[in-house]
Design a protein around this motif. Structure first.
Motif, PDB file in Angstrom:
ATOM      1  N   VAL A   1      72.170  26.927  14.613  1.00 14.32           N
ATOM      2  CA  VAL A   1      71.120  27.651  13.893  1.00 14.32           C
ATOM      3  C   VAL A   1      69.782  27.344  14.546  1.00 14.32           C
TER       4      VAL A   1
ATOM      5  N   PHE B   1      72.850  30.894  17.904  1.00  6.99           N
ATOM      6  CA  PHE B   1      73.324  30.974  19.287  1.00  6.99           C
ATOM      7  C   PHE B   1      74.565  30.107  19.359  1.00  6.99           C
TER       8      PHE B   1
ATOM      9  N   GLU C   1      67.544  17.427  20.395  1.00  5.65           N
ATOM     10  CA  GLU C   1      67.370  17.997  19.048  1.00  5.65           C
ATOM     11  C   GLU C   1      68.446  17.363  18.176  1.00  5.65           C
TER      12      GLU C   1
ATOM     13  N   GLU D   1      70.674  16.826  14.954  1.00  6.93           N
ATOM     14  CA  GLU D   1      71.094  17.800  13.941  1.00  6.93           C
ATOM     15  C   GLU D   1      72.296  17.318  13.122  1.00  6.93           C
TER      16      GLU D   1
ATOM     17  N   ASP E   1      71.709  18.787  19.920  1.00 10.05           N
ATOM     18  CA  ASP E   1      71.640  20.097  20.575  1.00 10.05           C
ATOM     19  C   ASP E   1      70.742  19.921  21.799  1.00 10.05           C
TER      20      ASP E   1
ATOM     21  N   LYS F   1      70.903  26.461  26.696  1.00  4.83           N
ATOM     22  CA  LYS F   1      71.580  25.807  25.574  1.00  4.83           C
ATOM     23  C   LYS F   1      73.046  25.449  25.808  1.00  4.83           C
TER      24      LYS F   1
ATOM     25  N   GLY G   1      70.374  22.854  12.931  1.00  5.37           N
ATOM     26  CA  GLY G   1      68.942  22.902  13.231  1.00  5.37           C
ATOM     27  C   GLY G   1      68.328  21.515  13.234  1.00  5.37           C
TER      28      GLY G   1
HETATM   29 MN    MN Z   1      68.882  23.095  17.724  1.00  6.75          MN
END
Ligand code: MN
Length: 230
Positions: A32, A55, A81, A83, A112, A133, A201
């Motif tokens: 997300v 994604f 990141e 998460e 992430d 990514k 996220g």
């Molecule tokens: Mn992320």
């Protein structure tokens, strides 16, 4: 059976499950975007509640069990990141918000990892995000803790330290799209399958890592992850 393939298939990506001898076979990895307001702001976006967007990474992007993160090719700006990760145990399409948590097998914590320079270029040119990514080793993930043992956490600190210094801190209660809403919405776009993972996220504080850095993060009540950049 052995001879049905033109070459040996690569192994099925899996995650360990806390308290079980059995492995969790990973199907897809959904992520997300911009799901914490303070991170949306730091990336230059309005955190108002636009529909969530997604994604994907590939199952073979996973880094498990404390393995190292090899600094990827073709970038000079790799970001962490931290998460919370949802592990889907029961598939479905058009899942309702009310029933969404019945589809969750358990939870994990993940990183992430992002080639921010390549992602930024893709954004600017209106191109897909894969190069930013979905590169090799872009998805470190902890073992899964089953919902049957911890329930469904909707609050708890999300944090990341790099070389012992805290870089990210948020709380699951700051998620713009809550887990049931995220599962319900995602299932209107894709048919979820057992084995799907959802990276939910990241809070604010994302930043770059270098070779030799030690990342150590966690989500309160779920678990921790330690990954070295090599
Ligand atoms: Mn992320």
């Amino acid at each position: 059976m052995k001879d049905q393939f033109v070459f040996d298939p690569l192994p099925q990506p899996t995650l360990r499950v806390i308290g079980s001898e059995k492995l969790f076979p990973v199907h897809r990895i959904y992520c997300v975007g911009r799901n914490y307001a303070d991170h949306a702001i730091e990336m230059g976006h309005d955190p108002n509640r636009e529909p969530p967007f997604f994604f994907q990474k590939n199952p073979d992007c996973l880094v498990t069990d404390g393995h190292d993160f090899p600094y990827p090719a073709a970038t000079k700006d790799v970001h962490f990141e931290m998460e919370m990760v949802v592990a889907i145990g029961k598939g479905g399409a058009d899942i309702t918000v009310e029933n969404a948590l019945d589809h969750v097998f358990g939870y994990a914590v993940g990183l992430d990892m992002t080639r921010r320079d390549l992602q930024g270029e893709a954004k600017k040119l209106g191109r897909p995000w894969e190069v930013g990514k979905a590169f090799e080793a872009s998805a470190p993930c902890s073992a899964i803790v089953p919902a049957s043992s911890i329930g469904h956490p909707d609050q708890g600190a999300v944090w990341l330290k790099v070389n012992g210094t805290e870089r990210q801190r948020g709380d699951l209660d700051q998620l713009i799209w809550k887990i049931p809403e995220t599962i319900a919405y995602l299932s209107t776009l894709f048919t979820l399958q057992p084995g799907d993972l959802i990276y939910t996220g990241t809070p604010a504080g994302v930043g770059a890592i270098q070779r030799g850095d030690q990342m150590h993060g966690g989500v309160e009540g779920i678990g921790e992850i330690r990954v070295r950049v090599v």
